[in-house]
Design an enzyme around this catalytic site. Structure first.
Site, PDB file in Angstrom:
ATOM      1  N   GLN A  71       0.099  -9.293  -1.749  1.00 26.21           N
ATOM      2  CA  GLN A  71      -0.326  -8.732  -0.367  1.00 26.21           C
ATOM      3  C   GLN A  71      -0.750 -10.096   0.657  1.00 26.21           C
ATOM      4  OE1 GLN A  71      -3.245  -5.398  -1.608  1.00 26.21           O
ATOM      5  NE2 GLN A  71      -2.684  -5.129   0.590  1.00 26.21           N
ATOM      6  N   ASP A 223       0.822  -4.924  -3.668  1.00 21.73           N
ATOM      7  CA  ASP A 223       0.577  -4.842  -5.114  1.00 21.73           C
ATOM      8  C   ASP A 223      -0.339  -3.876  -5.659  1.00 21.73           C
ATOM      9  OD1 ASP A 223      -1.431  -6.623  -4.216  1.00 21.73           O
ATOM     10  OD2 ASP A 223      -0.820  -8.413  -5.518  1.00 21.73           O
TER      11      ASP A 223
END
Length: 462
Positions: A71, A223
């Site tokens: 991220q 994720d």
């Protein structure tokens, strides 16, 4: 058999899984490493993806692909689609002061109200503010900003058209300039970071897709959101024990926490993913094992040989500072040691209990945002420890389930790809290789209160 492919492009590596779209059966898989560093030429992600795909036997027969990735981060592209500078990753902290400045200017309450998050160094808006203050020539060249998984999805489309950039709600919600409630960007916040507006990826719906070369491309995910899909957590709170720890859960409303402890992210299904991150998880066990001169299996055996509560011995596990609570310069400590309780067994158990108490801080923070904590789904490397699995219910005070180890992020991306392919109101239900192991037990009386008292005492003496 219709095949789907999920990608996990993490900080350390790229993993791919190919699964049957309807059953979820694993057909093949592959992986490749990424270089170390906190900034990286995105070309390395592309090279690793190609290697991982080759390792998995390519995309033959694959009908849909989704990419999940680390991220935050910052990938800047010029008008021709060329990368302007190496991408800053989530763990690059040079933007810490920029984050502080952004919070000071607008106020934490206002950031939380507008986006569900309060800027920290990890978030894209903070990295853009750093770029504006330190590399104005690169700001001038930047025509579009995207995230790591956006860039890989775009590369898979085999185009240089910036209008072809797409993302999803979960990853967009970690930028600092996206409102998950409306599904829209807040361009005024982007401009507050970069100094001006630029092109941003189009936000796809959870089951929406775009054309790829011979297959559909799903929206992808951050994720943690992908892991939520991959582990099939349902209503459980997920506690992930890797190098760092994350605590998250699916929720119907966006969290709003001006303290910044709970990030009000979006999930990969159209709902929300309130999340807490801690810095100290599996490595607390590594440190305890090193201190006792044993391996992790023996550490587990020692811990289970001690009584719950370690006879009053308490480990405060801030070995590398801490993010939750926000104590970047804190250190760890052992409290309550006496001649009677100074045993290897008690120290091993106190390390496990202390590490888990550090995660309970996150569980309680989610509860404070209205999340119902009726069970915990335990994943990550440290969840393989028998002591961690057995002791966890006595710390969290709720049943704990531990699924079979797996590539949860890549699996979640594959499940999203199957949703894209098969349609439906919700992701397809896949049968797992085995039912999660369940661990029950009562909360150890006084353990949580003693941990909090020890943490407060330790910090008051610094």
């Amino acid at each position: 058999m219709a095949l789907v492919l999920g990608v996990d492009s993490s900080t350390q590596s790229c993993k791919v899984v190919v699964r049957d779209a309807e059953s979820g059966e694993l057909v093949r898989s592959g992986r490749a490493s990424h270089p170390d560093g906190t900034e990286l030429d995105p070309a390395h992600w592309w090279t690793a993806l190609q290697t991982a795909l080759d390792d998995a036997g390519g995309t033959d027969g694959v009908e849909a692909v989704s990419v999940a990735g680390q991220q935050h981060g910052m990938v800047c592209l010029d008008s021709r689609g060329e990368v302007v500078r190496p991408a800053l990753l989530w763990n690059d902290t040079r933007s810490a002061q920029a984050a502080t400045d952004l919070v000071d200017e607008l106020g934490a309450d206002r950031w939380a109200e507008l986006t569900g998050v309060v800027p920290v160094a990890s978030f894209t808006v903070s990295k853009l503010r750093w770029l504006a203050g330190n590399e104005p020539e690169n700001v001038a060249r930047t025509a579009a900003v995207c995230l790591p998984h956006d860039w890989l999805t775009w590369k898979l489309r085999d185009t240089t058209d910036l209008d072809a950039l797409v993302t999803d709600r979960s990853d967009a919600s970690g930028t600092g300039y996206f409102d998950g409630r409306t599904g829209e960007y807040r361009p005024e916040l982007l401009a507050r970071g970069l100094g001006r507006e630029v092109a941003l990826p189009r936000v796809l719906g959870p089951a929406e897709s775009v054309d790829g070369p011979g297959f559909r491309l799903g929206a992808g995910a951050g994720d943690n959101a992908a892991a939520g899909l991959g582990v099939g957590a349902g209503d459980d709170v997920v506690v992930s024990l890797g190098t760092s720890g994350t605590v998250f859960a699916r929720a119907d409303r966006q969290a709003r926490d001006p303290s910044g402890i709970v990030a009000g992210f979006s999930d990969a299904t159209g709902a929300f993913l309130p999340l807490v991150c801690t810095l100290n998880a599996a490595r607390v066990l590594d440190a305890a094992a090193r201190l006792l001169g044993v391996d992790l299996d023996e550490l587990s055996r020692l811990a289970l040989a001690a009584e719950p509560g370690a006879d009053g011995l308490t480990v405060v596990p801030y070995l590398e500072g801490e993010r939750t609570p926000n104590l970047p310069d804190a250190t760890g400590a052992v409290h309550g040691m006496t001649l009677a309780n100074a045993t290897r067994e008690n120290l091993a158990r106190a390390a496990v209990e202390g590490m888990l108490c550090g995660q309970r801080v996150g569980v309680d923070a989610l509860a404070g945002q209205g999340v119902s904590v009726t069970g915990v789904r335990l994943v990550g490397g440290a969840a393989r420890s028998e002591a961690v699995r057995t002791i966890a219910p006595s710390v969290f005070g709720v049943p704990v389930t531990v699924p079979e180890p797996g590539e949860y992020v890549a699996d979640g991306a594959a499940r999203q790809a199957a949703w894209t392919l098969l349609g439906g109101a919700t992701p397809p239900e896949w049968s797992s290789s085995g039912a999660p192991a369940r661990f029950d037990g009562a909360e150890t009386p006084g353990l949580w209160d003693r941990y909090r008292e020890a943490a407060d005492l330790h910090l008051s003496r610094r």
